[in-house]
Design an enzyme around this catalytic site. Structure first.
Site, short mmCIF file in Angstrom:
data_model
loop_
_atom_site.label_atom_id
_atom_site.label_comp_id
_atom_site.label_asym_id
_atom_site.label_seq_id
_atom_site.Cartn_x
_atom_site.Cartn_y
_atom_site.Cartn_z
N LYS A 1 0.85 -1.21 0.00
CA LYS A 1 0.00 0.00 0.00
C LYS A 1 0.88 1.24 0.00
CE LYS A 1 -2.35 1.63 3.71
NZ LYS A 1 -2.22 3.09 3.75
N ASP B 1 -3.44 4.25 -1.99
CA ASP B 1 -4.37 4.70 -0.94
C ASP B 1 -4.33 6.24 -0.85
OD1 ASP B 1 -5.94 4.91 1.38
OD2 ASP B 1 -4.30 4.32 2.70
N LEU B 2 -4.92 6.89 -1.86
CA LEU B 2 -4.91 8.36 -1.87
C LEU B 2 -6.29 8.94 -1.55
CD1 LEU B 2 -2.54 9.09 -4.92
CD2 LEU B 2 -1.96 8.87 -2.49
N LYS B 3 -7.26 8.08 -1.35
CA LYS B 3 -8.61 8.50 -0.90
C LYS B 3 -9.11 9.73 -1.68
CE LYS B 3 -7.85 6.80 3.82
NZ LYS B 3 -6.38 6.51 3.80
N ASP C 1 -13.21 14.62 -4.71
CA ASP C 1 -13.25 15.87 -5.47
C ASP C 1 -14.48 15.80 -6.38
OD1 ASP C 1 -12.46 18.27 -6.88
OD2 ASP C 1 -10.38 17.84 -6.32
N THR D 1 -11.62 5.69 10.41
CA THR D 1 -11.67 5.07 11.75
C THR D 1 -11.21 6.04 12.83
OG1 THR D 1 -9.55 4.07 11.23
CG2 THR D 1 -11.48 2.67 11.04
N GLN E 1 -3.35 2.96 17.12
CA GLN E 1 -4.63 2.37 16.72
C GLN E 1 -5.43 2.10 17.99
OE1 GLN E 1 -5.65 2.28 13.75
NE2 GLN E 1 -4.03 1.76 12.28
N GLY F 1 0.94 -2.23 8.90
CA GLY F 1 2.14 -1.41 8.73
C GLY F 1 3.16 -1.67 9.83
N ARG F 2 3.07 -0.89 10.89
CA ARG F 2 4.13 -0.89 11.90
C ARG F 2 4.52 -2.23 12.51
NH1 ARG F 2 1.50 4.24 14.58
NH2 ARG F 2 -0.25 3.16 13.58
O1 C5P Z 1 1.03 0.85 11.14
P1 C5P Z 1 -0.40 0.45 10.99
O2 C5P Z 1 -0.57 -1.08 10.89
O3 C5P Z 1 -1.30 1.06 12.02
O4 C5P Z 1 -0.80 1.02 9.55
C1 C5P Z 1 -2.12 1.01 9.11
C2 C5P Z 1 -2.20 1.65 7.77
O5 C5P Z 1 -3.56 1.70 7.37
C3 C5P Z 1 -1.69 3.08 7.71
O6 C5P Z 1 -1.12 3.25 6.40
C4 C5P Z 1 -2.93 3.92 7.85
O7 C5P Z 1 -2.83 5.15 7.17
C5 C5P Z 1 -3.95 3.05 7.16
N1 C5P Z 1 -5.32 3.27 7.57
C6 C5P Z 1 -5.77 3.18 8.90
N2 C5P Z 1 -7.09 3.40 9.19
C7 C5P Z 1 -7.93 3.68 8.21
C8 C5P Z 1 -7.49 3.78 6.88
C9 C5P Z 1 -6.17 3.55 6.59
O8 C5P Z 1 -4.99 2.89 9.80
N3 C5P Z 1 -9.21 3.86 8.49
#
Ligand code: C5P
Length: 241
Positions: free
Chosen positions: A34, A60-62, A65, A124, A195, A215-216
């Site tokens: 992503k 993932d640029l959401k 417009d 979220t 989160q 991600g992390r």
């Molecule tokens: O590091 P982590 O696992 O929290 O990363 C989650 C990814 O999902 C990040 O890139 C974050 O921007 C994305 N994301 C999110 N919640 C959303 C939409 C996207 O955490 N509702």
């Protein structure tokens, strides 16, 4: 759904070289990578094109417009070769329908596979107070379900949602192929970072998620490949009941 290859690795890093290193380490274990606002703003479309040559990319640029602008941006995402991109459902039905139509048209003319188009319902990070600030006086749940149905009616392929919402979306939307992609997933041994409502990979799959954005927990692991393999094993055990 293909095996247990359901993890979309969030490339939340600052530079192309860090992103490319992650891709080369994790490409055999990840379903997709992503690229979000941070990396796209830093590294631009060349990096997207490069990674998309041999990997599935979720851009993932959401987009949010006017219909013409989002549809044209969607066509450019398709031209970059991405596997998936997303738009804000709050942009409305005309925007979503035009985007699906123009991207489908472009891809059939160019003989390309059309990218999956997902909707973002309610971020979220928003709660009832955030919605009230912008004049929406109802629960986030009701808003999420109605926007998921609207996205489905307009021909979108799925939504990005919290794992806590996945089961209700699955039950409410008629299209049983509708994809649910969930961030906010934490393996048991990882910290929650920022989160707030986290779910384990096992729970997320049982709630009906198709793909997990992580991600992390992977990016910060000492051994990223081992971490991703452990997550895949947990997914597999959930798939087998
Ligand atoms: O590091 P982590 O696992 O929290 O990363 C989650 C990814 O999902 C990040 O890139 C974050 O921007 C994305 N994301 C999110 N919640 C959303 C939409 C996207 O955490 N509702």
């Amino acid at each position: 759904m293909r095996s247990n290859k359901r993890v979309i690795v969030a490339l939340d890093v600052e530079t192309s070289s860090e992103a490319l290193e992650l891709v080369s380490d994790l490409r055999d274990e990840a379903a997709a990578f992503k690229i979000g606002l941070q990396l796209f703003t830093a590294a631009g479309p060349d990096l997207v094109r490069n990674i998309a040559t041999e990997n599935q990319v979720f851009l993932d640029l959401k987009f949010h417009d006017i219909p013409n602008t989002v549809a044209k941006a969607g066509v450019e995402a398709a031209r970059l070769g991405v596997w998936m991109f997303n738009v804000h459902v709050a942009g409305g039905s005309e925007m979503m329908r035009k985007t699906v139509a123009d991207v489908t048209d472009f891809c059939s003319r160019e003989n390309r596979r059309r990218p999956l188009i997902l909707g973002v319902t309610v971020l979220t990070s928003s709660d009832a107070n955030t919605l009230a600030e912008i004049g929406i006086e109802r629960s986030t749940d009701a808003q999420v379900i109605d926007l998921a149905n609207l996205a489905s009616d307009c021909g979108l392929d799925g939504v990005v949602a919290s794992p806590a919402e996945a089961a209700r979306i699955r039950a409410a939307v008629d299209n049983k192929e509708f994809l649910i992609v969930t961030p906010g997933v934490r393996p048991k041994f990882a910290t929650n970072d920022d989160q707030k409502r986290v779910t384990t990979p096992r729970q997320a799959i049982l709630e009906g998620s198709d793909y997990l954005v992580i991600g992390r927990p992977i990016l910060q692991a000492k051994d990223r490949v081992a971490e991703l393999r452990t997550i895949r094993e947990e997914i597999e055990s959930a798939e087998n009941g």
